[in-house]
Design a protein around this motif. Sequence first.
Motif, PDB file in Angstrom:
ATOM      1  N   THR A 205       0.818  -1.210   0.000  1.00  0.00           N
ATOM      2  CA  THR A 205       0.000   0.000   0.000  1.00  0.00           C
ATOM      3  C   THR A 205       0.853   1.262   0.000  1.00  0.00           C
ATOM      4  N   ALA A 206       0.562   2.162  -0.934  1.00  0.00           N
ATOM      5  CA  ALA A 206       1.209   3.477  -0.938  1.00  0.00           C
ATOM      6  C   ALA A 206       0.581   4.332   0.168  1.00  0.00           C
ATOM      7  N   ASN A 207      -0.747   4.509   0.088  1.00  0.00           N
ATOM      8  CA  ASN A 207      -1.442   5.304   1.093  1.00  0.00           C
ATOM      9  C   ASN A 207      -2.946   5.131   0.971  1.00  0.00           C
ATOM     10  N   TYR A 208      -3.646   5.711   1.942  1.00  0.00           N
ATOM     11  CA  TYR A 208      -5.100   5.765   1.971  1.00  0.00           C
ATOM     12  C   TYR A 208      -5.463   7.246   2.013  1.00  0.00           C
ATOM     13  N   GLU A 209      -6.421   7.638   1.183  1.00  0.00           N
ATOM     14  CA  GLU A 209      -6.856   9.035   1.149  1.00  0.00           C
ATOM     15  C   GLU A 209      -8.364   9.100   1.384  1.00  0.00           C
ATOM     16  N   TYR A 210      -8.799  10.195   2.002  1.00  0.00           N
ATOM     17  CA  TYR A 210     -10.214  10.427   2.272  1.00  0.00           C
ATOM     18  C   TYR A 210     -10.571  11.822   1.768  1.00  0.00           C
ATOM     19  N   TYR A 211     -11.691  11.911   1.025  1.00  0.00           N
ATOM     20  CA  TYR A 211     -12.126  13.174   0.429  1.00  0.00           C
ATOM     21  C   TYR A 211     -13.583  13.448   0.764  1.00  0.00           C
TER      22      TYR A 211
ATOM     23  N   ASN B 187       3.220   2.820   3.936  1.00  0.00           N
ATOM     24  CA  ASN B 187       4.639   2.461   4.034  1.00  0.00           C
ATOM     25  C   ASN B 187       5.061   1.375   3.043  1.00  0.00           C
ATOM     26  N   ASN B 188       4.353   1.318   1.914  1.00  0.00           N
ATOM     27  CA  ASN B 188       4.644   0.319   0.886  1.00  0.00           C
ATOM     28  C   ASN B 188       4.668  -1.101   1.447  1.00  0.00           C
ATOM     29  N   GLN B 189       3.871  -1.337   2.480  1.00  0.00           N
ATOM     30  CA  GLN B 189       3.774  -2.638   3.135  1.00  0.00           C
ATOM     31  C   GLN B 189       2.425  -3.275   2.830  1.00  0.00           C
ATOM     32  N   GLN B 190       2.369  -4.592   2.938  1.00  0.00           N
ATOM     33  CA  GLN B 190       1.104  -5.302   2.825  1.00  0.00           C
ATOM     34  C   GLN B 190       0.337  -5.064   4.121  1.00  0.00           C
TER      35      GLN B 190
END
Length: 171
Positions: free
Chosen positions: A109-115, A127-130
């Motif tokens: 995962t690169a990141n999670y975003e909320y809009y 953190n580029n981690q599973q």
Amino acid sequence: MSLRRRIAAVAAGVLAAPLVTVVLPSAPAFAHGYISSPASRQAQCARNLVPCGDIKWEPQSVEGPKGLRSCNGGVARFAELNDNNKGWRVASTGRTVTFNWTFTARHATANYEYYVNGQRVGNFSGNNQQPPATVSHTVTLPSSGRQTVLAIWNISDTANAFYSCVDVNAG
């Protein structure tokens, strides 16, 4: 080759096939996930709370190119997720809301975003981690009242993201 040997060879192949499937390494799983609580639009479809089409069977599959701002992630067969008049259940929350992701297949995962209304209100590094099987993020919404939160799970090693919309009434 005699008929008996042919039959024996075919029988051996049929019996060995399940073992080969179990023993050989499998291909990497594709990432799949969605917000399970508060219930996202696709979670509501999966739970039969709102009548829906194909998304009912695969709430985790709203995958599209990164950078979109639509509930259906650009997937035409899930277009009903963009319909604000469909009768989505609205979760009563405070202005601070914890969103819980459920993953049926995990991916770095690169990141999670909320809009909300095109404004980013939350950003959490992966953190580029599973990720583990479930992930939670607490987001402070910009205002009170009814709003649709678009949550995006950006995958780190593909050009795709997963999209999930949640309707809330922030009090």
